[in-house]
Design a protein around this motif. Structure first.
Motif, PDB file in Angstrom:
ATOM      1  N   PHE A  31     -42.731 -81.029  37.522  1.00  0.00           N
ATOM      2  CA  PHE A  31     -41.343 -80.590  37.374  1.00  0.00           C
ATOM      3  C   PHE A  31     -40.739 -80.524  38.770  1.00  0.00           C
ATOM      4  CE2 PHE A  31     -38.527 -77.739  34.554  1.00  0.00           C
ATOM      5  CZ  PHE A  31     -37.405 -77.995  35.335  1.00  0.00           C
ATOM      6  N   HIS A  32     -39.840 -81.453  39.074  1.00  0.00           N
ATOM      7  CA  HIS A  32     -39.237 -81.515  40.403  1.00  0.00           C
ATOM      8  C   HIS A  32     -37.734 -81.239  40.322  1.00  0.00           C
ATOM      9  CE1 HIS A  32     -42.915 -83.135  42.114  1.00  0.00           C
ATOM     10  NE2 HIS A  32     -42.933 -84.058  41.173  1.00  0.00           N
ATOM     11  N   MET A  33     -37.226 -80.517  41.312  1.00  0.00           N
ATOM     12  CA  MET A  33     -35.787 -80.293  41.462  1.00  0.00           C
ATOM     13  C   MET A  33     -35.351 -80.805  42.820  1.00  0.00           C
ATOM     14  SD  MET A  33     -34.977 -76.484  39.985  1.00  0.00           S
ATOM     15  CE  MET A  33     -34.966 -76.133  38.235  1.00  0.00           C
ATOM     16  N   VAL A  34     -34.245 -81.553  42.854  1.00  0.00           N
ATOM     17  CA  VAL A  34     -33.711 -82.057  44.108  1.00  0.00           C
ATOM     18  C   VAL A  34     -32.218 -81.743  44.173  1.00  0.00           C
ATOM     19  CG1 VAL A  34     -35.411 -83.913  44.291  1.00  0.00           C
ATOM     20  CG2 VAL A  34     -33.268 -84.328  43.085  1.00  0.00           C
ATOM     21  N   GLY A  35     -31.689 -81.775  45.395  1.00  0.00           N
ATOM     22  CA  GLY A  35     -30.262 -81.519  45.556  1.00  0.00           C
ATOM     23  C   GLY A  35     -29.965 -80.241  46.323  1.00  0.00           C
ATOM     24  N   MET A  36     -30.783 -79.928  47.337  1.00  0.00           N
ATOM     25  CA  MET A  36     -30.586 -78.741  48.174  1.00  0.00           C
ATOM     26  C   MET A  36     -30.509 -77.466  47.316  1.00  0.00           C
ATOM     27  SD  MET A  36     -28.029 -79.908  51.269  1.00  0.00           S
ATOM     28  CE  MET A  36     -28.176 -78.289  52.027  1.00  0.00           C
ATOM     29  N   VAL A  37     -31.561 -77.256  46.516  1.00  0.00           N
ATOM     30  CA  VAL A  37     -31.619 -76.065  45.679  1.00  0.00           C
ATOM     31  C   VAL A  37     -32.375 -74.960  46.408  1.00  0.00           C
ATOM     32  CG1 VAL A  37     -31.425 -77.320  43.518  1.00  0.00           C
ATOM     33  CG2 VAL A  37     -33.678 -76.921  44.496  1.00  0.00           C
ATOM     34  N   SER A  38     -31.895 -73.723  46.264  1.00  0.00           N
ATOM     35  CA  SER A  38     -32.525 -72.584  46.910  1.00  0.00           C
ATOM     36  C   SER A  38     -33.680 -72.064  46.061  1.00  0.00           C
ATOM     37  CB  SER A  38     -31.500 -71.473  47.126  1.00  0.00           C
ATOM     38  OG  SER A  38     -31.112 -70.926  45.872  1.00  0.00           O
ATOM     39  N   GLU A  39     -34.363 -71.057  46.572  1.00  0.00           N
ATOM     40  CA  GLU A  39     -35.495 -70.477  45.848  1.00  0.00           C
ATOM     41  C   GLU A  39     -35.048 -69.870  44.517  1.00  0.00           C
ATOM     42  OE1 GLU A  39     -39.060 -67.152  46.532  1.00  0.00           O
ATOM     43  OE2 GLU A  39     -37.654 -67.638  48.142  1.00  0.00           O
ATOM     44  N   SER A  40     -33.857 -69.269  44.483  1.00  0.00           N
ATOM     45  CA  SER A  40     -33.373 -68.665  43.240  1.00  0.00           C
ATOM     46  C   SER A  40     -33.165 -69.708  42.150  1.00  0.00           C
ATOM     47  CB  SER A  40     -32.063 -67.902  43.494  1.00  0.00           C
ATOM     48  OG  SER A  40     -31.052 -68.779  43.976  1.00  0.00           O
ATOM     49  N   VAL A  41     -32.812 -70.929  42.529  1.00  0.00           N
ATOM     50  CA  VAL A  41     -32.665 -72.007  41.553  1.00  0.00           C
ATOM     51  C   VAL A  41     -34.034 -72.537  41.155  1.00  0.00           C
ATOM     52  CG1 VAL A  41     -31.663 -74.276  41.098  1.00  0.00           C
ATOM     53  CG2 VAL A  41     -30.398 -72.608  42.461  1.00  0.00           C
ATOM     54  N   GLU A  42     -34.940 -72.668  42.109  1.00  0.00           N
ATOM     55  CA  GLU A  42     -36.305 -73.113  41.794  1.00  0.00           C
ATOM     56  C   GLU A  42     -36.964 -72.169  40.788  1.00  0.00           C
ATOM     57  OE1 GLU A  42     -38.294 -75.572  42.549  1.00  0.00           O
ATOM     58  OE2 GLU A  42     -37.285 -76.682  44.146  1.00  0.00           O
TER      59      GLU A  42
ATOM     60  N   MET B 153     -37.650 -84.670  36.159  1.00  0.00           N
ATOM     61  CA  MET B 153     -36.855 -84.688  37.390  1.00  0.00           C
ATOM     62  C   MET B 153     -35.476 -84.123  37.098  1.00  0.00           C
ATOM     63  SD  MET B 153     -36.464 -85.315  40.600  1.00  0.00           S
ATOM     64  CE  MET B 153     -37.839 -86.387  41.063  1.00  0.00           C
ATOM     65  N   VAL B 154     -35.059 -83.118  37.897  1.00  0.00           N
ATOM     66  CA  VAL B 154     -33.739 -82.511  37.754  1.00  0.00           C
ATOM     67  C   VAL B 154     -33.004 -82.659  39.079  1.00  0.00           C
ATOM     68  CG1 VAL B 154     -32.444 -80.412  37.246  1.00  0.00           C
ATOM     69  CG2 VAL B 154     -34.615 -80.845  36.073  1.00  0.00           C
ATOM     70  N   ALA B 155     -31.813 -83.246  39.034  1.00  0.00           N
ATOM     71  CA  ALA B 155     -30.999 -83.442  40.236  1.00  0.00           C
ATOM     72  C   ALA B 155     -29.724 -82.629  40.125  1.00  0.00           C
ATOM     73  CB  ALA B 155     -30.668 -84.913  40.423  1.00  0.00           C
ATOM     74  N   PHE B 156     -29.418 -81.873  41.185  1.00  0.00           N
ATOM     75  CA  PHE B 156     -28.184 -81.110  41.274  1.00  0.00           C
ATOM     76  C   PHE B 156     -27.245 -81.841  42.233  1.00  0.00           C
ATOM     77  CE2 PHE B 156     -31.261 -78.191  39.711  1.00  0.00           C
ATOM     78  CZ  PHE B 156     -30.586 -77.179  39.033  1.00  0.00           C
ATOM     79  N   LEU B 157     -26.112 -82.300  41.706  1.00  0.00           N
ATOM     80  CA  LEU B 157     -25.177 -83.098  42.487  1.00  0.00           C
ATOM     81  C   LEU B 157     -23.827 -82.383  42.613  1.00  0.00           C
ATOM     82  CD1 LEU B 157     -25.923 -86.503  40.727  1.00  0.00           C
ATOM     83  CD2 LEU B 157     -26.992 -85.596  42.795  1.00  0.00           C
ATOM     84  N   PRO B 158     -23.160 -82.454  43.770  1.00  0.00           N
ATOM     85  CA  PRO B 158     -23.470 -83.265  44.957  1.00  0.00           C
ATOM     86  C   PRO B 158     -24.667 -82.720  45.727  1.00  0.00           C
ATOM     87  CG  PRO B 158     -21.563 -81.877  45.382  1.00  0.00           C
ATOM     88  CD  PRO B 158     -21.897 -81.695  43.944  1.00  0.00           C
ATOM     89  N   SER B 159     -25.478 -83.623  46.218  1.00  0.00           N
ATOM     90  CA  SER B 159     -26.746 -83.240  46.825  1.00  0.00           C
ATOM     91  C   SER B 159     -26.593 -82.603  48.197  1.00  0.00           C
ATOM     92  CB  SER B 159     -27.657 -84.463  46.922  1.00  0.00           C
ATOM     93  OG  SER B 159     -27.030 -85.489  47.670  1.00  0.00           O
ATOM     94  N   GLU B 160     -25.426 -82.762  48.847  1.00  0.00           N
ATOM     95  CA  GLU B 160     -25.283 -82.225  50.208  1.00  0.00           C
ATOM     96  C   GLU B 160     -24.804 -80.782  50.229  1.00  0.00           C
ATOM     97  OE1 GLU B 160     -21.333 -84.293  49.303  1.00  0.00           O
ATOM     98  OE2 GLU B 160     -23.464 -84.642  48.993  1.00  0.00           O
ATOM     99  N   VAL B 161     -24.600 -80.184  49.049  1.00  0.00           N
ATOM    100  CA  VAL B 161     -24.140 -78.802  48.967  1.00  0.00           C
ATOM    101  C   VAL B 161     -25.293 -77.918  48.507  1.00  0.00           C
ATOM    102  CG1 VAL B 161     -22.497 -77.220  47.895  1.00  0.00           C
ATOM    103  CG2 VAL B 161     -21.809 -79.567  48.417  1.00  0.00           C
ATOM    104  N   THR B 162     -25.546 -76.815  49.208  1.00  0.00           N
ATOM    105  CA  THR B 162     -26.626 -75.910  48.838  1.00  0.00           C
ATOM    106  C   THR B 162     -26.307 -75.199  47.528  1.00  0.00           C
ATOM    107  OG1 THR B 162     -27.172 -75.527  51.165  1.00  0.00           O
ATOM    108  CG2 THR B 162     -27.985 -73.920  49.574  1.00  0.00           C
TER     109      THR B 162
END
Length: 216
Positions: free
Chosen positions: A32-43, A66-75
């Motif tokens: 289970f992977h998360m990408v897109g500058m996610v913080s610990e609270s999102v993980e 795979m879970v992607a949070f977009l836009p990826s450059e925003v925390t």
């Protein structure tokens, strides 16, 4: 490759930033992977969502997720993404804005951040929401909003009809003071800003009242 897409958001000051959450599955060992500058609270939402799904007899599909949070450059931070992520696993894609914290037993909760996101999104023109139950006072500030409010994730298994606004204010307002009883626009503005940020002003009000009593 099929991709599930759901929408949530975040705020920068009073500005709303939409966040698209994409979910896809692949073959291979369970991961289970998360990408897109996610913080610990999102993980941490992985486990909250996993157990909330179990409360309604569902589970995250086996294999690689795979879970992607977009836009990826925003925390991304906060637990208010929980409900959108769970919705994607449970029902698939949605065009509604989805916010809310999910407990292990499937209870859906409103947080200060989720309310701020809803308010900012509404002011930016978004009208359709899936969210925790909001108070009548908050709903009256967004009169043409379409809200499907849930208290438990089991409600997502049924239809998504909007909840009517229940006006029960008359039963509680006879002996209560409101902003209309406050004199001075400056004080009202401070109170409204404090309320929007969920800050406490009771002690400050008591101190000011005491000082006013000392004035000639």
């Amino acid at each position: 490759m099929d991709v599930v897409k759901v929408w949530s958001g975040l705020t920068f000051g009073d500005r709303f930033v939409p966040v698209e959450i994409q979910i896809t599955y692949g073959a291979g060992l369970p991961a289970f992977h998360m990408v897109g500058m996610v913080s610990e609270s999102v993980e941490e939402s992985k486990e909250r969502v996993r157990y909330a799904l179990k409360s309604v007899g569902k589970s995250i599909p086996q294999g690689r997720v795979m879970v992607a949070f977009l836009p990826s450059e925003v925390t991304k931070s906060g637990a208010h993404f929980d409900l959108a992520l769970l919705y994607g696993f449970l029902k698939g894609s949605s065009e509604r804005l989805i916010v809310g914290e999910v407990a292990l037993d499937g209870t859906v909760r409103a947080t200060a951040q989720s309310v701020r996101v809803i308010a900012a999104a509404y002011n930016s023109g978004i009208k359709q929401f899936i969210c925790p139950r909001l108070t009548c006072e908050v709903l009256k500030l967004m009169p043409d909003g379409d809200f499907f409010m849930v208290e438990h994730v089991a409600q997502l298994l049924n239809g998504e009809s909007s909840n009517p606004i229940e006006d029960n204010s008359n039963a509680h307002t006879q002996n209560r003071l409101g902003l209309n009883d406050v004199k001075g626009s400056g004080i009202k503005r401070v109170a409204m800003i404090a309320a929007a940020g969920w800050h406490h002003v009771l002690m400050l009000y008591m101190v000011l009242s005491f000082l006013l009593l000392l004035l000639p």
